[in-house]
Design a protein around this motif. Structure first.
Motif, PDB file in Angstrom:
ATOM      1  N   UNK A   1       1.771  19.411 -71.088  1.00 38.45           N
ATOM      2  CA  UNK A   1       1.656  19.317 -69.580  1.00 38.45           C
ATOM      3  C   UNK A   1       0.534  20.217 -68.819  1.00 38.45           C
ATOM      4  N   UNK A   2       0.064  21.321 -69.590  1.00 38.78           N
ATOM      5  CA  UNK A   2      -0.982  22.066 -69.034  1.00 38.78           C
ATOM      6  C   UNK A   2      -2.214  21.183 -69.418  1.00 38.78           C
ATOM      7  N   UNK A   3      -2.343  20.792 -70.574  1.00 38.48           N
ATOM      8  CA  UNK A   3      -3.609  19.908 -70.854  1.00 38.48           C
ATOM      9  C   UNK A   3      -3.866  18.700 -69.786  1.00 38.48           C
ATOM     10  N   UNK A   4      -2.554  18.306 -69.435  1.00 38.93           N
ATOM     11  CA  UNK A   4      -2.742  16.985 -68.459  1.00 38.93           C
ATOM     12  C   UNK A   4      -2.665  17.360 -67.225  1.00 38.93           C
ATOM     13  N   UNK A   5      -2.625  18.876 -66.734  1.00 38.47           N
ATOM     14  CA  UNK A   5      -2.414  19.404 -65.612  1.00 38.47           C
ATOM     15  C   UNK A   5      -3.929  18.992 -64.554  1.00 38.47           C
ATOM     16  N   UNK A   6      -3.991  18.929 -63.349  1.00 36.48           N
ATOM     17  CA  UNK A   6      -5.254  19.201 -62.618  1.00 36.48           C
ATOM     18  C   UNK A   6      -5.306  20.570 -62.303  1.00 36.48           C
ATOM     19  N   UNK A   7      -4.120  21.255 -62.319  1.00 27.44           N
ATOM     20  CA  UNK A   7      -4.344  22.867 -62.079  1.00 27.44           C
ATOM     21  C   UNK A   7      -4.783  23.657 -63.258  1.00 27.44           C
ATOM     22  N   UNK A   8      -5.866  24.049 -63.357  1.00 29.98           N
ATOM     23  CA  UNK A   8      -6.608  24.815 -64.493  1.00 29.98           C
ATOM     24  C   UNK A   8      -5.990  26.165 -64.304  1.00 29.98           C
ATOM     25  N   UNK A   9      -5.070  26.831 -64.779  1.00 33.71           N
ATOM     26  CA  UNK A   9      -4.951  28.258 -64.546  1.00 33.71           C
ATOM     27  C   UNK A   9      -4.344  28.772 -66.034  1.00 33.71           C
ATOM     28  N   UNK A  10      -5.143  29.662 -66.639  1.00 34.58           N
ATOM     29  CA  UNK A  10      -4.757  30.398 -68.080  1.00 34.58           C
ATOM     30  C   UNK A  10      -4.149  31.588 -67.845  1.00 34.58           C
ATOM     31  N   UNK A  11      -3.048  31.457 -67.761  1.00 34.25           N
ATOM     32  CA  UNK A  11      -1.909  32.842 -67.481  1.00 34.25           C
ATOM     33  C   UNK A  11      -2.331  33.726 -68.541  1.00 34.25           C
ATOM     34  N   UNK A  12      -2.372  33.198 -70.166  1.00 31.51           N
ATOM     35  CA  UNK A  12      -2.585  34.066 -71.191  1.00 31.51           C
ATOM     36  C   UNK A  12      -3.719  35.020 -70.933  1.00 31.51           C
ATOM     37  N   UNK A  13      -5.011  34.280 -70.469  1.00 30.88           N
ATOM     38  CA  UNK A  13      -6.145  35.191 -70.081  1.00 30.88           C
ATOM     39  C   UNK A  13      -5.753  35.995 -69.015  1.00 30.88           C
ATOM     40  N   UNK A  14      -5.139  35.888 -68.065  1.00 25.45           N
ATOM     41  CA  UNK A  14      -4.903  36.510 -66.881  1.00 25.45           C
ATOM     42  C   UNK A  14      -4.147  37.817 -67.322  1.00 25.45           C
ATOM     43  N   UNK A  15      -3.144  37.540 -68.352  1.00 27.99           N
ATOM     44  CA  UNK A  15      -2.259  38.552 -68.580  1.00 27.99           C
ATOM     45  C   UNK A  15      -2.927  39.698 -69.839  1.00 27.99           C
ATOM     46  N   UNK A  16      -3.758  39.130 -70.489  1.00 32.00           N
ATOM     47  CA  UNK A  16      -4.641  39.753 -71.604  1.00 32.00           C
ATOM     48  C   UNK A  16      -5.730  40.656 -70.388  1.00 32.00           C
ATOM     49  N   UNK A  17      -6.332  40.079 -69.435  1.00 31.35           N
ATOM     50  CA  UNK A  17      -6.967  40.784 -68.433  1.00 31.35           C
ATOM     51  C   UNK A  17      -6.505  42.026 -67.751  1.00 31.35           C
ATOM     52  N   UNK A  18      -5.120  41.811 -67.339  1.00 30.05           N
ATOM     53  CA  UNK A  18      -4.226  42.638 -66.766  1.00 30.05           C
ATOM     54  C   UNK A  18      -3.889  43.988 -67.778  1.00 30.05           C
ATOM     55  N   UNK A  19      -3.755  43.604 -68.796  1.00 29.92           N
ATOM     56  CA  UNK A  19      -3.202  44.391 -70.013  1.00 29.92           C
ATOM     57  C   UNK A  19      -4.553  45.421 -70.172  1.00 29.92           C
ATOM     58  N   UNK A  20      -5.433  44.929 -70.064  1.00 30.48           N
ATOM     59  CA  UNK A  20      -6.860  45.714 -70.358  1.00 30.48           C
ATOM     60  C   UNK A  20      -7.141  46.739 -69.244  1.00 30.48           C
ATOM     61  N   UNK A  21      -6.825  46.109 -67.979  1.00 33.13           N
ATOM     62  CA  UNK A  21      -7.000  47.221 -66.996  1.00 33.13           C
ATOM     63  C   UNK A  21      -6.078  48.126 -66.830  1.00 33.13           C
ATOM     64  N   UNK A  22      -4.826  48.007 -67.408  1.00 28.46           N
ATOM     65  CA  UNK A  22      -3.887  48.999 -67.509  1.00 28.46           C
ATOM     66  C   UNK A  22      -4.135  49.917 -68.716  1.00 28.46           C
ATOM     67  N   UNK A  23      -4.945  49.487 -69.777  1.00 21.53           N
ATOM     68  CA  UNK A  23      -5.263  50.492 -70.820  1.00 21.53           C
ATOM     69  C   UNK A  23      -6.381  51.450 -70.333  1.00 21.53           C
ATOM     70  N   UNK A  24      -6.989  51.238 -69.367  1.00 22.38           N
ATOM     71  CA  UNK A  24      -7.773  52.179 -68.865  1.00 22.38           C
ATOM     72  C   UNK A  24      -7.109  53.213 -67.953  1.00 22.38           C
ATOM     73  N   UNK A  25      -6.136  52.736 -67.144  1.00 25.48           N
ATOM     74  CA  UNK A  25      -5.246  53.597 -66.390  1.00 25.48           C
ATOM     75  C   UNK A  25      -4.401  54.531 -67.295  1.00 25.48           C
ATOM     76  N   UNK A  26      -4.235  53.870 -68.398  1.00 22.92           N
ATOM     77  CA  UNK A  26      -3.208  54.590 -69.284  1.00 22.92           C
ATOM     78  C   UNK A  26      -4.076  55.881 -69.862  1.00 22.92           C
ATOM     79  N   UNK A  27      -5.277  55.699 -70.095  1.00 20.31           N
ATOM     80  CA  UNK A  27      -6.111  56.816 -70.609  1.00 20.31           C
ATOM     81  C   UNK A  27      -6.343  57.714 -69.553  1.00 20.31           C
TER      82      UNK A  27
END
Length: 530
Positions: free
Chosen positions: A407-433
């Motif tokens: 469904x994602x492959x066939x969708x006109x809406x291209x949003x990669x939530x996995x990438x966004x979650x990984x980006x968010x987790x990376x930001x929180x790593x800095x906050x944790x430090x």
């Protein structure tokens, strides 16, 4: 015909213990002997050759000749039986219950894998002979596991009174089953073959063991398959020293219990041993032997023995003593010059509990080989998969994951939530430090906020998927129908369907295609496009 091999791991249908075994992980190595490769077979041949006596070979050959009386024996099978007298002849064995009309599809895969392995070993070791064995589980007593097969989504069922070893069951009542099955087959040439096979197997033989031998012989005797019934007095005579040891010393219980302590640290235990792992077989019962208050008792009966009496009974009536799931593998290895046992994941799992027991009674532990598994895909289904852009590996994804991905492959809406979650987790790593430089309460607050933000993105992902699946209803339905057709009940079809469905369509070309396709030592899952 097109054959594709994929790793067993990619299907999602095999247990961790099997996957670790295939990868030879350190955690599983103590529980097997030689691995199923050419080097392993070389070692196994040397080990078995030293231990297997000529007298046992002669008893085995005589027993097989008696068991085949009244059956048409192919020249290849006859030669293989005679060859067993020779010290350079070895067997490769698979076992299966006496399922009605062979039961699930994997019955064929087990036997053809065994035949193909013998042929491959003959090429690798030309100075030795290798004979395929099908061990009929004639002494099993769980009738509900074998009294049906599935055809075209319907259960073909044999109703009768239960009790005792199934191999001794009368085939009375199977005429009615034949009438029901025949109605579904039609009148094609392949249908007539199936009708004759069922009729001649079950309506011209008086017990289930003979009926099963007839059917397996008709299907595989051209390849030299030998069909063995362990419910045989002369063969059990060879096993009497082990039976007596079990009754007196409970050796299997002690050895297997010790192994289980180590095995269960990493894996689920398939079967647990009893103090005595033997049944007593009567005309219409198979009951456990129990030792209580100095007396041997046959469970659910009035039969009892003193120690002297039961040891005498072993000598005079060896056929009455039936090994259970713990001891049956040892019985097999005592009476056969066997190198390897082929079985499914569940079978392999309980064999892996037995190595120490074999060592205790000084019998070589065989090579264990996970049998070939096959998914058949028709030409029409293959075209649909291609049109839907579903690869053969993707076919085995969990249905929710498969639908989500497509469904994602066939969708006109291209949003990669996995990438966004990984980006968010990376930001929180800095906050944790930064948080580490303050106090514990701030660290906890950062962790809580991370969980909240990630959870929010996951919920948005689910809502988008739900909306897209609703919008792409046609695609979702087509994928769902196709996957359910190929994998009935979201399971491998080999556990659901009977060979007759494919034989009806393809005839003997189906078994020939399997024979060509199955490569037992490749240790991979087979997809066969017909």
């Amino acid at each position: 015909m097109k054959v594709t091999q994929i790793p067993f791991q990619k299907t999602g249908f095999f247990s961790n213990i099997m996957l670790d075994y295939l990868e030879k992980k350190e955690s599983i190595q103590p529980f097997y002997n030689n691995f199923p490769d050419i080097s392993g077979f070389h070692n196994q041949i040397e080990e078995k050759q030293k231990s297997f006596r000529l007298q046992s070979r002669l008893v085995l050959v005589d027993a097989l000749k008696n068991q085949y009386k009244g059956f048409n024996v192919s020249k290849k099978t006859e030669e293989n039986i005679e060859t067993l007298k020779l010290q350079n002849t070895f067997t490769v064995t698979t076992g299966h219950q006496l399922n009605l009309f062979t039961g699930p599809l994997y019955f064929l895969y087990k036997i053809l894998s065994t035949i193909n392995l013998c042929e491959e070993l003959s090429e690798k070791f030309p100075e030795q002979n290798f004979v395929p064995i099908y061990w009929m589980a004639t002494e099993d007593h769980d009738f509900e596991e074998i009294n049906y097969f599935n055809f075209d989504g319907k259960k073909v069922l044999w109703n009768r009174e239960d009790g005792g070893a199934v191999g001794r069951f009368s085939t009375e009542g199977l005429a009615a089953v034949f009438d029901v099955f025949s109605e579904h087959l039609g009148h094609s040439k392949n249908a007539e073959f199936l009708k004759k096979l069922f009729f001649d197997g079950y309506l011209k033989h008086h017990n289930l063991a003979d009926a099963t031998r007839y059917i397996a012989n008709e299907l595989f005797s051209d390849y030299g398959l030998i069909i063995l019934d362990g419910d045989d007095a002369s063969l059990k005579q060879l096993f009497t020293p082990i039976v007596k040891d079990e009754l007196e010393n409970e050796t299997s219980f002690k050895a297997v219990s010790k192994t289980i302590i180590d095995l269960e640290k990493n894996y689920k235990i398939q079967v647990n041993p009893r103090e005595i792992n033997l049944f007593y077989l009567g005309a219409d019962f198979r009951e456990r032997i129990i030792f209580e208050e100095g007396v041997y008792k046959v469970n659910n009966t009035d039969i009892t023995f003193s120690k002297a009496e039961i040891l005498k009974e072993v000598d005079e009536n060896p056929k009455a003593f039936s090994p259970n799931v713990i001891m049956r593998p040892l019985y097999q290895e005592v009476i056969l010059p066997n190198l390897c046992y082929l079985g499914g994941g569940g079978e392999m799992a309980y064999w892996l509990e037995l190595k120490d027991y074999f060592k205790e009674v000084a019998i070589p532990f065989p090579i264990l080989l996970l049998r070939n598994s096959v998914q058949v895909v028709s030409e029409k289904q293959a075209k649909k998969l291609e049109k839907l852009n579903i690869s053969l590996e993707e076919l085995f994804l969990n249905q929710y994951d498969l639908l989500s991905e497509k469904v994602i492959e066939n969708s006109e809406i291209k949003v990669n939530f996995n990438e966004k979650i990984q980006f968010l987790q990376k930001q929180f790593l800095e906050l944790k430090e930064v948080a580490k430089q303050t106090d514990v309460s701030f660290v906890n607050a950062v962790n809580a906020q991370e969980r909240k933000q990630v959870k929010g993105l996951e919920n948005l992902q689910k809502r988008l998927l739900k909306a897209e699946k609703k919008r792409q209803t046609d695609l979702v339905e087509r994928i769902t129908l196709l996957q359910n057709e190929i994998l009935p009940n979201q399971s491998l079809e080999e556990r659901q369907r009977n060979f007759s469905e494919y034989y009806l369509e393809y005839g003997s070309a189906f078994t020939k295609a399997l024979k060509v396709s199955l490569k037992p030592l490749q240790l991979e899952f087979t997809i066969l496009e017909l």
